[in-house]
Design a protein around this motif. Structure first.
Motif, PDB file in Angstrom:
ATOM      1  N   GLY A 179      -8.058   6.377   3.415  1.00  0.00           N
ATOM      2  CA  GLY A 179      -7.918   6.212   1.737  1.00  0.00           C
ATOM      3  C   GLY A 179      -6.698   6.150   1.497  1.00  0.00           C
ATOM      4  O   GLY A 179      -6.344   5.902   0.157  1.00  0.00           O
ATOM      5  N   PHE A 180      -5.548   5.905   2.128  1.00  0.00           N
ATOM      6  CA  PHE A 180      -4.172   5.557   1.633  1.00  0.00           C
ATOM      7  C   PHE A 180      -4.005   4.096   1.313  1.00  0.00           C
ATOM      8  O   PHE A 180      -4.745   3.214   1.791  1.00  0.00           O
ATOM      9  CB  PHE A 180      -3.000   5.893   2.400  1.00  0.00           C
ATOM     10  N   GLY A 181      -2.982   3.923   0.125  1.00  0.00           N
ATOM     11  CA  GLY A 181      -2.648   2.436  -0.091  1.00  0.00           C
ATOM     12  C   GLY A 181      -3.496   1.705  -0.794  1.00  0.00           C
ATOM     13  O   GLY A 181      -3.429   0.496  -0.726  1.00  0.00           O
ATOM     14  N   LYS A 182      -4.369   2.192  -1.464  1.00  0.00           N
ATOM     15  CA  LYS A 182      -5.456   1.336  -2.331  1.00  0.00           C
ATOM     16  C   LYS A 182      -4.737   0.856  -3.678  1.00  0.00           C
ATOM     17  O   LYS A 182      -3.904   1.608  -4.376  1.00  0.00           O
ATOM     18  CB  LYS A 182      -6.402   2.200  -2.736  1.00  0.00           C
ATOM     19  N   VAL A 183      -4.467  -0.363  -3.871  1.00  0.00           N
ATOM     20  CA  VAL A 183      -3.877  -0.973  -5.063  1.00  0.00           C
ATOM     21  C   VAL A 183      -4.764  -1.778  -5.883  1.00  0.00           C
ATOM     22  O   VAL A 183      -5.853  -2.371  -5.591  1.00  0.00           O
ATOM     23  CB  VAL A 183      -2.677  -1.953  -4.513  1.00  0.00           C
ATOM     24  N   ALA A 184      -4.485  -1.901  -7.169  1.00  0.00           N
ATOM     25  CA  ALA A 184      -5.107  -2.881  -8.155  1.00  0.00           C
ATOM     26  C   ALA A 184      -4.333  -3.640  -8.898  1.00  0.00           C
ATOM     27  O   ALA A 184      -3.173  -3.023  -9.504  1.00  0.00           O
ATOM     28  CB  ALA A 184      -6.261  -1.828  -8.883  1.00  0.00           C
ATOM     29  N   LEU A 185      -4.403  -5.000  -8.877  1.00  0.00           N
ATOM     30  CA  LEU A 185      -3.549  -5.732  -9.854  1.00  0.00           C
ATOM     31  C   LEU A 185      -3.912  -5.807 -11.124  1.00  0.00           C
ATOM     32  O   LEU A 185      -5.233  -5.994 -11.319  1.00  0.00           O
ATOM     33  CB  LEU A 185      -3.570  -7.168  -8.841  1.00  0.00           C
ATOM     34  N   GLY A 270      -8.241  11.870   2.533  1.00  0.00           N
ATOM     35  CA  GLY A 270      -8.743  11.577   3.513  1.00  0.00           C
ATOM     36  C   GLY A 270      -8.512  12.062   4.821  1.00  0.00           C
ATOM     37  O   GLY A 270      -9.568  11.998   5.783  1.00  0.00           O
ATOM     38  N   THR A 271      -7.371  12.392   5.130  1.00  0.00           N
ATOM     39  CA  THR A 271      -6.939  12.842   6.305  1.00  0.00           C
ATOM     40  C   THR A 271      -7.728  14.173   6.852  1.00  0.00           C
ATOM     41  O   THR A 271      -8.163  14.275   7.911  1.00  0.00           O
ATOM     42  CB  THR A 271      -5.542  13.331   6.669  1.00  0.00           C
ATOM     43  N   SER A 272      -7.854  15.062   5.853  1.00  0.00           N
ATOM     44  CA  SER A 272      -8.465  16.249   6.167  1.00  0.00           C
ATOM     45  C   SER A 272     -10.104  16.035   6.405  1.00  0.00           C
ATOM     46  O   SER A 272     -10.879  16.532   7.468  1.00  0.00           O
ATOM     47  CB  SER A 272      -8.686  17.129   4.805  1.00  0.00           C
ATOM     48  N   LEU A 273     -10.734  15.054   5.395  1.00  0.00           N
ATOM     49  CA  LEU A 273     -12.075  14.853   5.512  1.00  0.00           C
ATOM     50  C   LEU A 273     -12.339  14.054   6.914  1.00  0.00           C
ATOM     51  O   LEU A 273     -13.472  14.241   7.495  1.00  0.00           O
ATOM     52  CB  LEU A 273     -12.359  14.112   4.557  1.00  0.00           C
TER      53      LEU A 273
END
Lengths: 464, 218
Positions: A179-185, A270-273
């Motif tokens: 779930g890391f690194g999600k970006v929106a322009l 996200g890492t825990s899940l």
């Protein structure tokens, strides 16, 4: 005029918003396992190569038609023809490094859990820096148009890569499957220069970028008819009592442990899940048959790090980091009791601040799992894990020994594609002690439930 | 007549020397014997020539009758001809290069163990590391590489020498300077974003002057 002469430029400007934490490692890890890339002022930035690499990959995997040489002109290429000659084309797509003026850097830590006894693995502690969500980066693209390029194809390529960025389908950096690194322009501005017009030449030389419009009028290349073999579950849960994903504070007057926050909000990382789901999936497979279970899990969840020369595999399971809602943190003091005397142990007062929901009907935790290129048994396995989460059997986070982290299912939306390439979307809702199924086309509900049952049954087949 | 060419780095920039540095760095920048980075004249001239060609193409394309390919040969010379170009391009150095160099040479003899080439170079540069990702989404084996790059924000300058230049050539050169926006390795991928300026002996910006001039021609 030769056929390489310059005929125009397209400039795209915008702001790239971080919607989940970002990790782009700098490769320099002196104090911490992963340090993020920073400029000389200590501000995080996104190197152009990280963004372009992901966009290029997305484009090449999703393009629906063959566009020939123009793709190479746009992205650039380098190919060895034989040991002496090399054919290469410079890319006409220029991307600047994306700098930020307000990005905050935080430290996350985690620990690897041994699936057998559910305790921390020896030397399994790791930590990494993240750029917290909410950071804004400046995006600047410049596309050079030359006589031999097809201008319309170029415009369509740009439209194709803008769209997934605007609808936050793209994740960059490391740990994107957690779930890391999600970006929106956002705030996009398109400025076109046509060098057959005198005025545009003048504007270009003057660096006048003021005549921008907020959209690019071109058709995308993405085809939606292509098979999207993704199995996904989006499930909403209530908290049975409390949850805590521990983050430790350095200050003495703060509680010993609080829940991890991201940009001021409590989150379920996200890492825990993913760790919990992976270990439970392994347990289920081992229950069916012990042999080969670990290998099957590695194939699905990936394998990385220094594990004795084993080949690295990228995970096909993706989870998302979501905010924990409708909860309140409350401090709880605890003491250790001497088993022998029944008295308290001195200096063993400790406290933590878990999140409490107060109401079993509140939607607090959202779990989003998706598997790319799934096989039937893998979908079945996820359904089993969903069942365990739903039925208060699989707890998430820390202090499970005092009952924290237990979830209770409220609803789940399951999406998949059946044998006849039909998109299926089935909703499960809690009803009394059981569950009920909903579908938009209600007459197909029974058939859909049957398909899911087949997924679940196929686990036995694959482990046999 | 001397013209002052100024170059500002807007992003990290790799003016490659084509060499590495021991086992640490795969692509290194150009620097002199005491470790001060500079931009070789050939690099500057080559980039300016390409930029000037683009200007001529733009003008031809839009019907501005101002400069031709012949003017580019006048400015930058033509290979194989007797006559050289009218300009002599300089290596571009960091500001106050001459005095800094003298001080550093003195410091190097006085504090040999404190002031070394690497320390001097380290003040102006950072290293960037990259890996390549393969189609399966994992790092390619042996693809980690290290680049030494000039920090963004540094300023370089040099004196362009010329004698008896016609004004429209000077105008073309100034426009080429305005149009020059990228230089060095990986210039399409974030590195080497620059902004350039040209000043005459009286410190008047020729870029601005001739861009205004062009607006009248149009």
């Amino acid at each position: 005029m030769n056929n390489l002469s310059l005929i125009g430029k397209i400039i795209i400007r915008g702001k790239l918003y971080l919607e989940s934490p970002l990790i782009i490692g700098s490769g320099i890890n002196e104090f911490i396992d992963i340090e993020v890339l920073k400029d000389e002022n200590g501000m995080p930035f996104i190197p152009a190569t990280s963004l372009i690499g992901v966009l290029k990959d997305y484009f090449k995997n999703n393009i629906s038609e063959n566009i020939g040489d123009d793709s190479d002109y746009f992205w650039g290429m380098s190919e060895k023809i034989n040991s002496v000659t090399q054919k290469s084309i410079q890319s006409s797509f220029i991307c600047h490094d994306l700098y930020s003026t307000e990005g905050k850097i935080n430290i996350r830590d985690g620990v690897c859990i041994n699936p057998i006894n559910q305790t921390a693995k020896d030397k399994g502690k790791y930590d990494f820096e993240i750029v917290d969500k909410g950071a804004v980066f400046d995006l600047f693209w410049e596309v050079t148009l030359r006589e031999i390029y097809n201008k319309d194809i170029f415009r369509r390529i740009i439209a194709t890569i803008i769209e997934p960025l605007m609808s936050s389908k793209i994740a960059i950096g490391a740990k994107t499957n957690s779930g890391f690194g999600k970006v929106a322009l956002k705030n996009i501005e398109v400025i076109e220069f046509d060098f057959s017009k005198k005025d545009d030449v003048y504007r270009w030389l003057k660096k006048d970028l003021s005549h921008g419009i907020s959209y690019l009028d071109a058709k995308q290349y993405i085809s939606y008819s292509k098979k999207i073999d993704v199995f996904s579950i989006e499930a909403k849960f209530a908290l049975v009592n409390s949850i805590i994903i521990r983050a430790y504070s350095e200050k003495p007057d703060l509680p010993d442990a609080v829940n991890i926050t991201s940009n001021g909000e409590f989150v379920l990382p996200g890492t825990s899940l993913k760790g919990a789901i992976r270990n439970r999936a392994l347990k289920i497979l081992k229950t069916v048959k012990n042999d080969g279970a670990e290998q099957k899990i590695n194939q699905l969840f990936g394998i990385a790090g220094e594990n004795e020369g084993k080949k690295k595999i990228k995970s096909r399971v993706k989870v998302e980091e979501r905010v924990i809602r409708n909860t309140l943190p409350e401090l709880q003091n605890r003491i250790k009791i001497d088993r022998f005397t029944g008295g308290t142990i001195k200096t063993a007062l400790f406290n933590s601040m878990p999140l409490w929901s107060g109401n079993e009907l509140n939607e607090s935790v959202i779990v989003n799992i998706s598997i790319r290129k799934y096989k039937n048994w893998e979908a079945g396995l996820m359904l089993q894990v969903l069942k365990d989460l739903w039925c208060e059997d699989l707890a998430i986070g820390g202090e499970k020994n005092v009952g924290r982290g237990i979830l209770k299912g409220i609803s789940a939306l399951i999406r998949w594609q059946n044998k006849n390439q039909q998109e299926r979307e089935l909703e499960i809702k809690a009803a009394g002690k059981g569950i009920t199924f909903f579908m938009k086309k209600s007459d197909e509900t029974e058939q859909a439930v049957k398909e899911l049952n087949e997924f679940a049954k196929s686990i036995q087949g694959v482990m046999a | 007549m001397n013209l002052i060419f100024e170059l500002k780095l807007l992003s990290d920039t790799l003016i490659g020397s084509g060499e590495g540095w021991g086992a640490n760095i795969d692509s290194d920048i150009v620097f002199d014997d005491i470790g001060l980075p500079y931009i070789p004249a050939k690099r500057v001239k080559g980039c300016l020539k390409e930029s000037a060609i683009e200007i001529v193409e733009m003008f031809e394309n839009s019907g501005i009758k101002f400069a031709t390919n012949g003017d580019i040969e006048m400015l930058f010379g033509k290979p194989g001809q007797m006559r050289s170009s009218m300009f002599s391009f300089p290596n571009c150095y960091l500001s106050d290069y001459e005095s800094n160099r003298k001080w550093l040479e003195w410091l190097k003899t006085k504090y040999q163990e404190l002031i070394t080439k690497e320390i001097i170079l380290g003040t102006f540069t950072i290293t960037r590391q990259q890996t390549a990702i393969d189609n399966n989404g994992i790092a390619k084996v042996h693809s980690l590489r290290t680049k030494r790059v000039l920090k963004k924000g540094s300023n370089f300058s040099g004196k362009i020498e010329c004698n008896g230049i016609e004004e429209h050539l000077l105008c073309l050169l100034s426009l080429a300077v305005s149009n020059l926006r990228y230089m060095g390795t990986n210039r399409n991928r974030g590195f080497g974003c620059i902004s350039c300026n040209l000043f005459d002996e009286n410190n008047i910006s020729l870029n601005k002057k001739y861009i205004n001039h062009i607006s009248k021609v149009i």
